[in-house]
Design a protein around this motif. Structure first.
Motif, PDB file in Angstrom:
ATOM      1  N   PHE A 257      14.377   0.634  10.590  1.00 21.68           N
ATOM      2  CA  PHE A 257      13.599  -0.191   9.665  1.00 21.68           C
ATOM      3  C   PHE A 257      13.335   0.620   8.406  1.00 21.68           C
ATOM      4  CE2 PHE A 257      10.715   1.950  12.548  1.00 21.68           C
ATOM      5  CZ  PHE A 257       9.698   2.437  11.746  1.00 21.68           C
ATOM      6  N   LYS A 258      12.823  -0.051   7.396  1.00 19.57           N
ATOM      7  CA  LYS A 258      12.614   0.554   6.088  1.00 19.57           C
ATOM      8  C   LYS A 258      11.172   0.360   5.648  1.00 19.57           C
ATOM      9  CE  LYS A 258      15.902  -0.125   3.154  1.00 19.57           C
ATOM     10  NZ  LYS A 258      16.792  -0.751   2.142  1.00 19.57           N
ATOM     11  N   ILE A 259      10.577   1.418   5.112  1.00 15.45           N
ATOM     12  CA  ILE A 259       9.213   1.386   4.574  1.00 15.45           C
ATOM     13  C   ILE A 259       9.301   1.589   3.063  1.00 15.45           C
ATOM     14  CG2 ILE A 259       6.921   2.459   4.612  1.00 15.45           C
ATOM     15  CD1 ILE A 259       7.721   3.591   7.422  1.00 15.45           C
ATOM     16  N   ILE A 260       8.682   0.694   2.303  1.00 16.46           N
ATOM     17  CA  ILE A 260       8.699   0.790   0.842  1.00 16.46           C
ATOM     18  C   ILE A 260       7.258   0.835   0.344  1.00 16.46           C
ATOM     19  CG2 ILE A 260       9.467  -0.261  -1.317  1.00 16.46           C
ATOM     20  CD1 ILE A 260      11.593  -1.754   0.344  1.00 16.46           C
ATOM     21  N   VAL A 261       6.921   1.912  -0.374  1.00 10.36           N
ATOM     22  CA  VAL A 261       5.551   2.126  -0.864  1.00 10.36           C
ATOM     23  C   VAL A 261       5.580   2.225  -2.390  1.00 10.36           C
ATOM     24  CG1 VAL A 261       3.445   3.497  -0.624  1.00 10.36           C
ATOM     25  CG2 VAL A 261       5.159   3.522   1.213  1.00 10.36           C
ATOM     26  N   PRO A 262       4.730   1.466  -3.087  1.00 15.47           N
ATOM     27  CA  PRO A 262       4.714   1.579  -4.545  1.00 15.47           C
ATOM     28  C   PRO A 262       3.974   2.831  -5.019  1.00 15.47           C
ATOM     29  CG  PRO A 262       3.034   0.031  -3.844  1.00 15.47           C
ATOM     30  CD  PRO A 262       3.804   0.419  -2.604  1.00 15.47           C
ATOM     31  N   ALA A 263       4.352   3.298  -6.196  1.00 22.30           N
ATOM     32  CA  ALA A 263       3.581   4.335  -6.874  1.00 22.30           C
ATOM     33  C   ALA A 263       2.243   3.740  -7.294  1.00 22.30           C
ATOM     34  CB  ALA A 263       4.342   4.846  -8.089  1.00 22.30           C
TER      35      ALA A 263
ATOM     36  N   SER B 111       2.207  10.421  -5.794  1.00 21.41           N
ATOM     37  CA  SER B 111       3.318  10.804  -4.913  1.00 21.41           C
ATOM     38  C   SER B 111       2.822  11.194  -3.517  1.00 21.41           C
ATOM     39  CB  SER B 111       4.120  11.956  -5.525  1.00 21.41           C
ATOM     40  OG  SER B 111       3.303  13.080  -5.776  1.00 21.41           O
ATOM     41  N   SER B 112       1.722  11.931  -3.438  1.00 25.17           N
ATOM     42  CA  SER B 112       1.211  12.324  -2.114  1.00 25.17           C
ATOM     43  C   SER B 112       0.629  11.122  -1.376  1.00 25.17           C
ATOM     44  CB  SER B 112       0.160  13.426  -2.243  1.00 25.17           C
ATOM     45  OG  SER B 112      -0.955  12.989  -2.987  1.00 25.17           O
ATOM     46  N   SER B 113      -0.037  10.226  -2.102  1.00 21.71           N
ATOM     47  CA  SER B 113      -0.588   9.032  -1.459  1.00 21.71           C
ATOM     48  C   SER B 113       0.515   8.143  -0.910  1.00 21.71           C
ATOM     49  CB  SER B 113      -1.440   8.236  -2.451  1.00 21.71           C
ATOM     50  OG  SER B 113      -2.591   8.955  -2.810  1.00 21.71           O
ATOM     51  N   SER B 114       1.610   8.024  -1.647  1.00 25.38           N
ATOM     52  CA  SER B 114       2.720   7.197  -1.159  1.00 25.38           C
ATOM     53  C   SER B 114       3.306   7.785   0.117  1.00 25.38           C
ATOM     54  CB  SER B 114       3.799   7.061  -2.240  1.00 25.38           C
ATOM     55  OG  SER B 114       4.439   8.297  -2.492  1.00 25.38           O
ATOM     56  N   ALA B 115       3.378   9.116   0.192  1.00 28.68           N
ATOM     57  CA  ALA B 115       3.884   9.761   1.405  1.00 28.68           C
ATOM     58  C   ALA B 115       2.934   9.539   2.576  1.00 28.68           C
ATOM     59  CB  ALA B 115       4.088  11.256   1.150  1.00 28.68           C
ATOM     60  N   ILE B 116       1.635   9.605   2.314  1.00 31.00           N
ATOM     61  CA  ILE B 116       0.641   9.359   3.360  1.00 31.00           C
ATOM     62  C   ILE B 116       0.750   7.928   3.886  1.00 31.00           C
ATOM     63  CG2 ILE B 116      -1.854   9.070   3.751  1.00 31.00           C
ATOM     64  CD1 ILE B 116      -2.225  11.554   1.928  1.00 31.00           C
ATOM     65  N   ILE B 117       0.887   6.971   2.982  1.00 33.99           N
ATOM     66  CA  ILE B 117       1.002   5.573   3.414  1.00 33.99           C
ATOM     67  C   ILE B 117       2.304   5.348   4.178  1.00 33.99           C
ATOM     68  CG2 ILE B 117       1.061   3.164   2.662  1.00 33.99           C
ATOM     69  CD1 ILE B 117      -1.646   4.721   2.384  1.00 33.99           C
ATOM     70  N   ALA B 118       3.384   5.995   3.736  1.00 35.02           N
ATOM     71  CA  ALA B 118       4.645   5.887   4.469  1.00 35.02           C
ATOM     72  C   ALA B 118       4.497   6.457   5.881  1.00 35.02           C
ATOM     73  CB  ALA B 118       5.760   6.611   3.717  1.00 35.02           C
ATOM     74  N   GLY B 119       3.809   7.597   5.998  1.00 35.10           N
ATOM     75  CA  GLY B 119       3.578   8.180   7.316  1.00 35.10           C
ATOM     76  C   GLY B 119       2.706   7.312   8.190  1.00 35.10           C
ATOM     77  N   LEU B 120       1.711   6.707   7.585  1.00 37.71           N
ATOM     78  CA  LEU B 120       0.830   5.803   8.319  1.00 37.71           C
ATOM     79  C   LEU B 120       1.621   4.617   8.879  1.00 37.71           C
ATOM     80  CD1 LEU B 120      -2.674   4.673   7.075  1.00 37.71           C
ATOM     81  CD2 LEU B 120      -1.100   3.035   8.082  1.00 37.71           C
ATOM     82  N   GLU B 121       2.472   4.037   8.038  1.00 38.29           N
ATOM     83  CA  GLU B 121       3.274   2.897   8.492  1.00 38.29           C
ATOM     84  C   GLU B 121       4.317   3.315   9.523  1.00 38.29           C
ATOM     85  OE1 GLU B 121       2.890  -0.132   8.323  1.00 38.29           O
ATOM     86  OE2 GLU B 121       1.574  -0.500   6.618  1.00 38.29           O
TER      87      GLU B 121
END
Length: 290
Positions: A3-9, A88-98
């Motif tokens: 699956f794919k996770i897409i997080v906005p800046a 950039s760090s928040s997007s990585a955190i949200i990607a990890g959360l998902e």
């Protein structure tokens, strides 16, 4: 099946909305989740400073939330520049959360995601729009509860000026004062409160004026981001609504009507500023998984 996770800046503060106001913008972090394997492998093109194993922030976040998930192959594609004030760090955190949410079948709702992400990040101004999209107004209370409201940011162009140099959040926060005088705090809060009201009312004239009246952080960070004053001046010449420091910087964001955009582009091009000017838009949708 992967699956794919897409997080906005994201762009935070918007001037006086320090650690509280944020918008999602049209640059993205994409994580393609492949097959399970014996160890975590994070394939990316972000340079040697970004780990490609379980030390990667995406994986670290996922394991913090769900320690027993199996390692997977991850392919990371990021349009979000590192250490530039675009979350950039928040997007990585949200990607990890998902990633944890999906692999561990946690079925988290947005309120639970916000709570977890804010606890990890420390404040909700970037993680909230990354989760919810659009404009968010958030707070992290002393008893560690997160409250966030989503609004509609007016239809405008966003011109992000991204300098060639990085500015780490830690360095940008180090110049902030430990205390503000009571009178100054009241003034700063009243400006921020009225900015929120103007944004929710769709009154860009008032909102733009207030965005440039921050008392919390921009004046203290001015020596680290001398281009902010120059770009604000160019924005005024072009008829922009406002220019503010995006997050901790060094990126600045100029909010401008599309009719005046080219004038601003020309002024920046003819200046001696060294950086990249990008046209963005508000991303109405937060993180998606497909």
């Amino acid at each position: 099946m992967g699956f794919k996770i897409i997080v906005p800046a994201t762009s935070a503060n918007l001037g006086p909305g320090f650690d509280s106001i944020g918008i999602a913008v049209s640059k993205y972090l994409t994580v393609e989740v492949g097959e399970a394997q014996s160890v975590w492998q994070v394939d990316h093109q972000l340079g040697d400073d970004v780990p490609n194993d379980d030390r990667n922030l995406i994986v670290k976040t996922a394991l913090q939330i769900a320690p027993n998930i199996k390692p997977h192959y991850l392919k990371v594609i990021s349009e979000i520049p590192l250490a530039r004030g675009l979350g950039s760090s928040s997007s990585a955190i949200i990607a990890g959360l998902e990633l944890a949410n999906r692999l561990a079948n946690l079925n988290l709702d947005n309120r639970e995601k916000l709570q977890l992400a804010t606890k990890i990040e420390g404040h909700p101004d970037n993680v909230a729009p990354a989760i919810l999209g659009d404009l968010t107004i958030s707070t992290y209370t002393p008893d560690q509860r997160v409250f966030s409201l989503k609004g509609h940011f007016p239809e405008v162009a966003l011109m992000a000026f991204i300098p060639t140099t990085e500015l780490l959040t830690s360095a940008s926060r180090a110049v902030l004062p430990e205390k503000l005088a009571f009178k100054k705090s009241v003034e700063a809060s009243s400006i921020g409160n009225t900015l929120v009201a103007a944004l929710f009312a769709g009154d860009l004239e008032q909102a733009g004026y207030l965005m440039e009246l921050d008392q919390f952080h921009e004046r203290y960070r001015a020596k680290l981001v001398p281009h902010l004053a120059a770009l604000r001046n160019l924005g005024h010449q072009a008829g922009a609504i406002a220019t503010y420091l995006s997050g901790a910087g060094p990126t600045t964001m100029t909010v401008i009507d599309s009719n005046h955009r080219q004038r601003f582009v020309d002024l920046v091009a003819n200046s001696d500023l060294n950086g990249e000017l990008l046209q963005l838009k508000v991303e109405r949708q937060g993180v998606t998984v497909c």
